[in-house]
Every structure is written in structure tokens, then in C-alpha cells.
Design a protein around this motif. Structure first.
Motif, PDB file in Angstrom:
ATOM      1  N   LYS A   1       0.833  -1.211   0.000  1.00 36.92           N
ATOM      2  CA  LYS A   1       0.000   0.000   0.000  1.00 36.92           C
ATOM      3  C   LYS A   1       0.867   1.261   0.000  1.00 36.92           C
ATOM      4  CE  LYS A   1      -1.792  -1.128   3.975  1.00 36.92           C
ATOM      5  NZ  LYS A   1      -1.267  -2.402   4.406  1.00 36.92           N
ATOM      6  N   THR A   2       1.802   1.298   0.932  1.00 40.07           N
ATOM      7  CA  THR A   2       2.667   2.472   1.014  1.00 40.07           C
ATOM      8  C   THR A   2       3.454   2.644  -0.277  1.00 40.07           C
ATOM      9  OG1 THR A   2       2.852   2.237   3.394  1.00 40.07           O
ATOM     10  CG2 THR A   2       4.542   3.524   2.300  1.00 40.07           C
ATOM     11  N   THR A   3       3.950   1.529  -0.821  1.00 41.67           N
ATOM     12  CA  THR A   3       4.723   1.601  -2.052  1.00 41.67           C
ATOM     13  C   THR A   3       3.901   2.220  -3.170  1.00 41.67           C
ATOM     14  OG1 THR A   3       5.837  -0.394  -1.313  1.00 41.67           O
ATOM     15  CG2 THR A   3       6.149   0.243  -3.600  1.00 41.67           C
TER      16      THR A   3
ATOM     17  N   LEU B   1      -2.979   9.868   1.463  1.00 41.90           N
ATOM     18  CA  LEU B   1      -2.854   9.804   2.925  1.00 41.90           C
ATOM     19  C   LEU B   1      -2.398   8.408   3.314  1.00 41.90           C
ATOM     20  CD1 LEU B   1      -5.985  11.166   2.179  1.00 41.90           C
ATOM     21  CD2 LEU B   1      -5.390  12.181   4.378  1.00 41.90           C
ATOM     22  N   ASP B   2      -1.257   8.336   4.008  1.00 43.79           N
ATOM     23  CA  ASP B   2      -0.722   7.034   4.399  1.00 43.79           C
ATOM     24  C   ASP B   2      -1.004   6.780   5.874  1.00 43.79           C
ATOM     25  OD1 ASP B   2       0.521   4.652   4.582  1.00 43.79           O
ATOM     26  OD2 ASP B   2       2.530   5.372   4.113  1.00 43.79           O
ATOM     27  N   GLU B   3      -2.001   5.994   6.143  1.00 44.01           N
ATOM     28  CA  GLU B   3      -2.407   5.667   7.521  1.00 44.01           C
ATOM     29  C   GLU B   3      -2.362   6.892   8.413  1.00 44.01           C
ATOM     30  OE1 GLU B   3      -1.209   2.039   9.179  1.00 44.01           O
ATOM     31  OE2 GLU B   3      -0.374   1.251   7.334  1.00 44.01           O
ATOM     32  N   PRO B   4      -3.110   7.933   8.057  1.00 44.44           N
ATOM     33  CA  PRO B   4      -2.966   9.189   8.799  1.00 44.44           C
ATOM     34  C   PRO B   4      -3.458   9.087  10.231  1.00 44.44           C
ATOM     35  CG  PRO B   4      -4.805   9.316   7.283  1.00 44.44           C
ATOM     36  CD  PRO B   4      -4.116   8.034   6.993  1.00 44.44           C
TER      37      PRO B   4
HETATM   38 MG   LIG Z   1       2.705   1.218   4.961  1.00 37.55          MG
END
Ligand SMILES: [Mg+2]
Ligand SMILES: Nc1ncnc2c1ncn2[C@@H]1O[C@H](COP(=O)(O)OP(=O)(O)OP(=O)(O)O)[C@@H](O)[C@H]1O
Lengths: 349, 568
Positions: free
Chosen positions: A42-44, A163-166
Motif C-alpha cells: 500500500k505504502t509503495t 494519505l498514508d495511515e494518517p
Molecule cells: Mg505502509
């Protein structure tokens, strides 16, 4: 105007693939959630969209602009993409006041002093931070910091917000409030938002569509409702809403309706029209009713009180573990009968 | 270039800037070392080892090599005993006032060696003003006991005990309490825990500290120069100095070979230290619990008194010697109320044109080197952290070389590189610029490492956030990276300033009339018998050193971990 288009995007880190063959499209103004277990990429994916990483294959377009193309080696640096990014760690600049943190993007774009003041004040107002303008980030609570981060990414009017796991660093109560802040914000601005989370409830509550990812691939990309009710494969069925997947036998087709034998019981099943054959069904608590006459005999293995109702983990005679919900209390070891009603069937090899 | 940008996804301007700064840094730090190596193995442009063979066969070379190894070896032993005793007591037990003790133990390292030597000669020997005043001076004509190999060994030991102390203490502090507690629960008692648990775990850091102490002692110029030259006892660095001072650049090729010889011994030591440090890293994994604090019980007060007495003896006593010497009208006069005079101070600080010139030179060199190094190291450390290209990693592993190598080696290398600038007839030899460039090379690591340590703890999202709102590389450096690493850069700059301000070894070989540094002036004043003035100047410098160190100490809480060298 700012649809995000990915075509066969892949990313390999030192030989191991983190993303594989992602082809999809996020429409303008949609609220997209990326959901999946830890390490699924996901982050990638988000960092590739933002330009912090370059894809090893495929291409990415936002609106009419090509952002990255592994074939030609084109990769627009992040600072030229006009994409907002909200980090899990907030990434506020500790040496700048709240006001300066928020106004910095405008300063970069060389707006006039008065214009900067006007837009910054508006962004602070829309996130409820007017009173904190002169504070330093270290003097704010977690939720306030997250709102500053949001205000900072909005002020420059980005064509998409990533938004990355905000909310991962916030407590449960604050999370609920902040979810409200995000959805309100999305409604008001109509910006395309891509939101990474591994909290299903959060994704279901906020997103227009959810992309469920596993092992670097998008397994299913649908509305929350479809995802829950009509999972495409075993992974999605089990990951979303704790379904139990069991195999089916003797599928018979009569007109539009399908019948199948599940754990020894004859049951009507639903499935996608296009599906030629089905091999498994997904059983959720909603698909199971407890009754004396139920033809699926099973034994209660564990009882969990869920507030107003009980979650029963039962084991059928043939060894399958099923979850059922009930208002009545059962003891561990009690025998009961289960009836299956219209489960969702899909084919899985 | 393209493929680098591909890998990391950042902007191409980062890759370009990294290459540019990296080239400057490599020219500055590694080119001189390379140039020296080439000189040693060629003869008039052709590869040849004849010169090397000739120089190495000279008896003076061999005896200097022997002297160097003996003084550095035994000096390291003295450092080891002193430093290890302090480190074990400070790191493992419940002594009080540890911070003050650590600060005091760091001072010997920061005081320039020529001042250490000068101050100790003032409290020993027949003409010591302090001893005379106290009435316990040896009779006139008795030899100065420090003008001997033993004297050199003793002072080298004191000068470098801080290095052992620091590395060992860092190693000891990383031993988690539960490791020792586990040994106790398994039934190990007292000394047994010590030998079987604590010692094996600290052995790598002890070995690393010993190796680097040996290299530093080997390269020390101030102490063997002040004590050995009067006793006609030459080590390799003083031999190089004497040859160059006596015969000028005609012997350049010959001293290059000597410099390479010192360099070779030093490199062996550095490699040993690296090896030990990499083994130590294994032990450090996952140790986060409280450091040890074994109770000393009733022995605490006596131990504390003993430690402070040692600190007094090696730190305060020599300073009294300096002070006494600086306050009498002529060397050898006893200090009484009627003989006290500030004449030496006045003369050296305000009258002598050489000293005011040296102050200006040293100040300008130190401040200039700090400023230039900040400008180079900040962006470089940041970019190297962001994009770990192969060249960057190689440079990272070699950049300590100019600092770790003895100063004599670097000086000779600088002369070779700059005596005739390529494509011109111009030379930098004899100008202040050669000293300046040598300082940049030598103190590069002193600036770079603290900045790097602080940037390693820097959240990359901080930079990415700026990138995602559209800030260009220049803006990000200016608005985000620089302000956030400013404390570390300031600490590094003060350290560079401190070391450069006191520096002797490099400038002793590179100075000429008009470009004297403070280190050179003290050395020359003492050499020409002006001990009073030398002492007054030395006291002034010690004062400046302690003020600057206190300044760093004052702000140390605001620096990230690993920035202040004596706060590991
Ligand atoms: Mg991540
Ligand atoms: N810079 C990197 N170098 C090497 N491998 C990486 C790098 N970044 C990510 N990976 C690998 O790529 C895979 C996907 O990582 P990613 O961070 O996208 O997961 P994620 O879905 O965000 O997980 P989480 O929910 O835990 O944040 C992981 O297996 C990870 O180890």
C-alpha cells in the motif's frame, strides 16, 4: 479533470516484487481506500503516485499529464506533481510555527503576501485551527498535528491528496472525530483522495471505493457494499468482514437460480452472473441462523460477548469452523442447528 | 546518472548536486593522500622503488621508526591503564558527579599536545618555578626528567587516555543491565560476572580504542618535538620536521617516503580498529535497557577521592606550573609576592607582533575552515543519506583518512599537491592557503560525522513533505534541512574551530614567516627559551579551549545523540 490512471505498474525492490501489474483508474473526486494486510504494498503504491519512488514497469498518468513511465524513463519529481501527501508521522517542520507550516506551500509558489495570508487563514479555519496559528508543532496534540498536516496539504489546492495511515497514531475516540474531519473535507473540496489504512471499518466508513490489496496486487476494487456482499475470491472473502470460505458440491442451475450442496446441506446460492462455475461460498454471521431444526449440526467452541449479542464460534460435524451471532446465551459445548441462507458463491482454483 | 535517479525516484537535481559536492570533497580529502602515494613509488615520473629502498635503509629512519613504535606503543599502554580504569568505574558503578568527571577527563584530549608538554616541563626539573617556590626543586644541573623516552611515553599516555576512556565507556554503556542480572541469577558472583560477562562484551570496543590511540600517538608531533628534540631522541614525525626545516623542499621526495612509512603503520592500526568495531556491532543489537550501576558501597568515597586526585594531578597541577612560570619576570626566578608580574602576559598578548599575527591567522583559519566545512558537509551528508550511491558509500568509508592519518603525512601530501599548481607556475607553498586547504582536509571528518549522526535520526518524511508541496531542492535545503541540522552543524563547527585553533602538527610543516599559527608560536617561543611568554600564551589558549568546550556542553542537551564527542 484529474483522474489517476495506472497501467500495469510494477515495483521491484532488489529483486523482490512489491507491486505487480497494477492497472486501475481512480476517478476525479473519488475517495479511494487502499486496504490490505501489512507488507502488501500500500505504502509503495502511494509513494509511487507521489513520485518518491519510480515504478520499475508500467506508467502513471494524472489527468492529461504523464507522471511516470518506466519505458521512457520519464519521472516527474514530486515537487512538480502538485499532489498532497499526509504522512503517518505528520512530518510537520518542528522549527516552523503552525501558520508557517501551512503557508509554506504558498510561499514556494510565490503568492503575494496578502494572498498567502488569506489562503492560509482559510485553510486554518477549515480545519478548526485558527486559535493555534502561532503555536509550534511540538505544543500540539496528536489530532491537532494531524489537522495541521491536512491543512498544509490542502492549502496548495493539489489535484489529489494521498494519505498514508494518517490516523494510525491516534487513539480510538480521536480517530472517529478525525474520520469526520476527512470526510467533511472531501465533501467540501471534491479533491481526489487516496487513503491507505489497514482498518476495515475505517475504509468502509469513509471510502467511495476500496481497493483490497494482497501481495502487491489489487485483488478487488469495488464499493464497500459490493466488497462485503460479493467478494471475488477467497482472500477478499476472508479478509473483509471475517468470512469463512467453504467449498461447494453438486452445483445445479435452474434458470437464474443456483443450488449447491454446502457442508452436506442443500442451499440456494447467489453469484455473479458472469461466473460460469462456482467452487466456494463465503459464510458470514448474517448467512447463518440458529434453529433447533437447522440441518447443519454443530457444537459451540467459543463464546465472545460483543455487547448486546454473542459471537459463537462453532464447529460442524464435518470439522468446518463457522461464526454465528445470537442474542441468546449458549454455553461452550452446546449442540445447535444452523441454517444457511443465500451465501455468496465464487469460483476459486 | 539516469539509473541513479531511477532507483531512488527523487529529483535529478539531487543526483547532480551530490556528484558535484562529492567531487569537491574527494579532491579535498583523498587527492592529497593519493598524490603522496604516487610520489613514494615513482622516480621522475617513472615507477620506481629505489628511493624508497634508499630511505628505508638509512640508520636514522630505522631508529626513528623504532622510537616511534616504542613511544606510541608504551604510551598507548599508559592510556589503556588510565583510561580503562576510569571508564570501568564511571560507566559501571554508582559514582557521583559523573558528568563533571567525564568533562574533566575530556580536557586533556582538547588541550594541544605542545601545551601539555610545556605545562609538564614547568612542574618538573631543576628550573621549575613551581618547585622552586615550594622549595622542592632538584639541584641546578640535574636533568629535566621529561626530556627522555619515558617522559614522552608518560605524556602521550595522559594526552590520549580520553580516547580509550570514551570508546570503552560507550561500549560498557551499551551492555544492558539484564545481561549481568541474568548471569547473577545463573549463580555467577562478583569477579566472575566481571570476567565472564562484562569483559568479553567490552573486548571489541577496548581493542578498537587501543588501535586508534596507537595511531594517534604515532602521529603526535607536539610532545616528541618538545621533549624529544632537546634529548636528541627523534620519532618519525620529528625526523620529518627536522629534515624539512633544515633542508627545505629539496628533501621532499625523501620525507615523502618517511610520511608513507608513518602512514602505512597508521593504516594498519586503522584497519584493526575498523575490524574490532564491526565485531562490536554484533553485541550492540537490541540493547536498550538501563545501563549498569553496580553499587560500590563503603568504597565509594575513597574511590571518588582517588579519581579526583588523579584528575587534579594530570589536569590542574600542570596548569599551576604554567601559571607560575607565566607570572615571574625571568625563567628560574621564584614566585613571591614581590616578584609577581604580568609582564609576560602583556608582552605576548599585546606587544609581540608575531603573536597578534598568529592570533589573527589561527582565528581566521579556524573560523574559515568551520564555515567552509559547514557549507560542504551539510548538503553532502544529507544527499549521501538520501541516495546511497556506490561512490558515496566508498567516500563514506574513506573520509576519516585525512584525520586519522598522522598530521605529518597530510602535510607532506599537501606540499606535494600544491607546491606547483598544474598548468601554471604558481605555488601555494608558503602561503596561508596551503594551511587552509590542509585544515579543510584534516577536519572534514570532525565536521561531517556529527552532522551525519544528526541527519541519520532525521525523519525523511520531513523532506518529502516539503517536496510534495512543491519545494525545490534548494528551497528544501534552505528551509528544512539546514535549520533542523543546525545544532549538530554548530557543534561540529565549534569542534573544528577548537581543534584548528590549537593545531600544530600540520602548520609546523607548512608555515612560513607571516603565516604562523598559535601552535607554531608557542613551539617557537619555547624553542628560543621564552618560556614565560610561551606559558602565558598557552594559558590563554587553555582558557579559550575550556570556554568553547563548556559552550558545547551547555547546549549539549539540544544536540541529537552522537553529536558531542564526549557524550556518546
Ligand atoms: Mg505502509
Ligand atoms: N525501500 C525498500 N527497500 C526494499 N524493500 C522495500 C522497500 N520499501 C518497501 N519494501 C518492501 O515492499 C513490500 C511492500 O511494502 P509497503 O511498505 O508498501 O507495505 P504496506 O502495505 O505499506 O505495509 P504496512 O501496512 O505494514 O505499512 C514489503 O515487503 C517491504 O518489505
Amino acid at each position: 479533470m484529474a483522474d489517476i490512471d495506472l497501467s500495469s505498474v510494477g515495483k521491484t525492490f532488489a529483486g523482490t516484487p512489491a507491486l505487480q501489474d497494477i492497472t486501475t483508474r481512480f476517478d476525479d473526486g473519488e475517495f479511494i481506500a487502499l486496504l490490505g494486510p501489512s507488507g502488501c504494498g500500500k505504502t509503495t503504491l502511494l509513494r509511487i503516485l507521489a513520485g518518491f519512488e519510480t515504478p520499475t514497469s508500467g506508467q502513471i498518468r494524472i489527468g492529461a499529464r504523464e507522471m511516470a513511465n518506466a519505458q521512457t524513463g520519464v519521472s516527474l519529481p514530486p515537487e512538480e506533481r502538485n499532489i498532497g501527501f499526509v504522512f503517518q508521522s505528520y512530518a510537520l517542520w518542528p522549527h516552523m510555527s503552525v501558520w508557517r507550516n501551512v503557508s509554506y506551500p504558498l510561499e514556494i509558489r510565490r503568492f503575494s503576501k496578502s494572498e498567502i495570508a488569506r489562503q492560509t487563514d482559510a485553510a486554518l479555519a477549515s480545519t478548526g485551527l485558527e486559535a493555534y496559528a502561532d503555536r509550534m508543532p511540538s505544543d500540539l496534540s496528536g489530532g491537532q498535528r494531524q489537522r495541521v498536516a491536512l491543512a498544509r496539504c490542502l492549502v496548495s489546492d493539489p489535484c489529489a491528496v494521498l494519505l498514508d495511515e494518517p490516523l494510525a497514531n491516534l487513539d480510538v475516540a480521536l480517530r472517529a472525530t478525525m474520520q469526520g474531519v476527512f470526510t467533511d473535507f472531501h465533501k467540501r473540496t471534491g479533491a481526489t483522495m487516496v487513503y491507505v489504512t489497514h482498518d476495515q471499518a475505517e475504509a468502509m466508513a469513509m471510502a467511495d471505493r476500496i481497493a483490497v490489496m494482497d501481495q502487491g496486487r489489487i485483488q478487488q476494487f469495488d464499493t464497500p457494499q459490493t466488497l462485503y456482499e460479493r467478494p471475488k475470491n477467497r482472500f477478499v472473502a476472508e479478509f473483509v468482514g471475517r468470512g469463512t470460505v467453504v467449498p461447494v458440491q453438486e452445483v445445479t442451475q435452474a434458470g437464474g437460480a443456483r443450488q449447491a450442496r454446502i457442508l452436506g446441506a442443500e442451499v440456494a446460492v447467489q453469484s455473479a452472473r458472469a461466473e460460469k462455475q462456482v467452487s466456494h461460498v463465503c459464510l458470514r454471521p448474517e448467512n447463518l441462523t440458529i434453529s433447533e431444526s437447522g440441518d447443519l449440526r454443530s457444537k459451540v467452541a467459543r463464546v465472545t460477548y460483543m455487547g448486546g449479542k454473542y459471537l459463537l464460534e462453532t464447529v460442524t460435524d464435518c470439522g468446518a469452523r463457522l461464526f454465528a451471532e445470537t442474542r441468546a446465551r449458549f454455553d461452550v459445548g452446546a449442540q445447535l442447528g444452523l441454517t444457511i441462507t443465500t451465501p455468496w458463491a465464487f469460483s476459486e482454483d | 546518472m539516469m539509473s541513479v535517479a531511477q532507483q531512488n525516484g527523487g529529483s535529478r537535481s539531487e543526483a547532480r548536486l551530490l556528484s558535484a559536492i562529492l567531487i569537491v570533497a574527494i579532491c579535498l580529502t583523498l587527492a592529497p593522500v593519493l598524490r603522496l602515494f604516487v610520489e613514494g613509488v615513482t622516480d621522475q615520473g617513472r615507477p620506481s622503488l629505489t628511493l624508497m629502498r634508499d630511505v628505508l635503509a638509512q640508520p636514522s629512519t630505522l631508529s626513528a621508526l623504532k622510537h616511534s613504535l616504542v613511544t606510541a606503543g608504551f604510551g598507548t599502554l599508559v592510556s589503556l591503564v588510565l583510561g580503562a580504569a576510569f571508564a570501568f568505574l564511571v560507566a559501571l558503578t554508582d559514582l557521583r558527579a559523573k558528568a563533571a568527571l567525564v568533562f574533566c577527563l575530556m580536557i586533556p584530549m582538547m588541550i594541544p599536545p605542545q601545551i601539555t608538554a610545556l605545562s609538564w616541563t614547568q612542574i618538573m626539573g631543576p628550573s621549575s618555578v613551581l618547585l622552586k617556590t615550594l622549595g622542592i626543586a632538584p639541584p641546578l644541573g640535574a636533568p629535566q626528567p621529561l626530556y627522555s623516552p619515558q617522559g614522552i611515553i608518560f605524556l602521550l599516555g595522559i594526552q590520549h587516555m580520553s580516547i580509550i576512556f570514551l570508546t570503552l565507556r560507550a561500549g560498557l554503556r551499551s551492555i544492558p543491565q539484564d545481561v549481568v542480572e541474568a548471569a547473577r541469577i545463573s549463580g555467577a558472583k562478583g569477579l566472575r560476572t566481571w570476567w565472564q560477562v562484562v569483559m568479553p562484551l567490552t573486548l571489541p570496543s577496548l581493542a578498537a580504542g587501543t588501535a586508534i590511540t596507537f595511531v594517534t600517538a604515532l602521529g603526535n608531533f607536539g610532545i616528541p618535538a618538545m621533549l624529544g628534540i632537546p634529548a636528541d631522541y627523534a620519532t618519525l614525525p620529528t625526523l620529518v620536521y627536522q629534515k624539512l626545516a633544515g633542508m627545505g623542499t629539496t628533501v621532499l621526495a625523501e620525507v615523502s617516503v618517511l610520511a608513507m612509512l608513518i602512514g602505512a603503520v597508521a593504516v594498519a592500526g586503522i584497519l584493526l580498529q575498523r575490524l574490532c568495531q564491526s565485531r562490536q556491532r554484533l553485541h550492540l543489537v537490541g540493547s536498550t535497557s538501563r545501563p549498569l550501576a553496580l553499587p560500590l558501597g563503603a568504597a565509594r568515597l575513597p574511590v571518588e577521592i582517588l579519581l579526583w586526585a588523579v584528575v587534579f594531578a594530570i589536569l590542574v597541577l600542570p596548569m599551576f606550573g604554567l601559571l607560575a612560570t607565566s607570572l615571574v619576570p625571568a625563567y628560574g626566578v621564584t614566585l613571591r609576592f614581590d616578584t609577581v608580574t604580568l609582564a609576560s602576559w602583556y608582552e605576548v598578548l599585546f606587544r609581540q607582533p608575531v603573536t597578534s599575527r598568529a592570533f589573527a591567522n589561527s582565528f581566521g583559519l579556524a573560523a574559515g575552515a568551520s564555515a567552509v566545512l559547514v557549507m560542504i558537509c551539510l548538503p553532502l551528508a544529507w544527499l549521501m543519506e538520501r541516495r546511497k550511491t556506490r561512490l558515496a558509500r566508498l567516500f563514506d568509508s574513506l573520509l576519516d583518512l585525512p584525520y586519522a592519518l598522522p598530521g605529518v603525512v597530510l602535510s607532506i601530501a599537501m606540499i606535494l599537491l600544491l607546491i606547483k599548481l598544474p598548468f601554471t607556475e604558481a605555488t601555494l607553498y608558503g602561503t596561508i592557503w596551503i594551511i587552509f586547504l590542509a585544515y579543510l582536509a584534516r577536519f572534514f571528518a570532525v565536521m561531517f560525522r556529527p552532522v551525519q549522526a544528526s541527519l541519520k535520526q532525521f525523519d525523511p518524511a520531513m523532506d518529502e513533505a516539503a517536496q510534495s508541496v512543491g519545494a525545490s531542492l534548494y528551497r528544501r535545503l534552505r528551509d528544512v534541512i539546514f535549520p533542523l541540522s543546525a545544532p549538530a552543524a554548530a557543534a561540529g563547527a565549534i569542534l573544528v574551530f577548537l581543534t584548528a585553533f590549537n593545531e600544530l602538527t600540520v602548520s609546523a610543516l607548512l608555515w612560513s614567516s607571516g603565516t604562523e599559527t598559535l601552535g607554531v608560536v608557542i613551539f617557537n617561543l619555547d624553542d628560543s627559551g621564552e618560556t614565560g611568554m610561551a606559558s602565558a600564551l598557552a594559558m590563554t589558549i587553555v582558557f579559550v579551549v575550556i570556554v568553547l568546550m563548556a559552550l558545547i556542553q551547555l547546549f549539549s542537551r539540544r544536540f541529537p545523540k552522537g553529536v558531542v564527542p564526549w557524550q556518546t
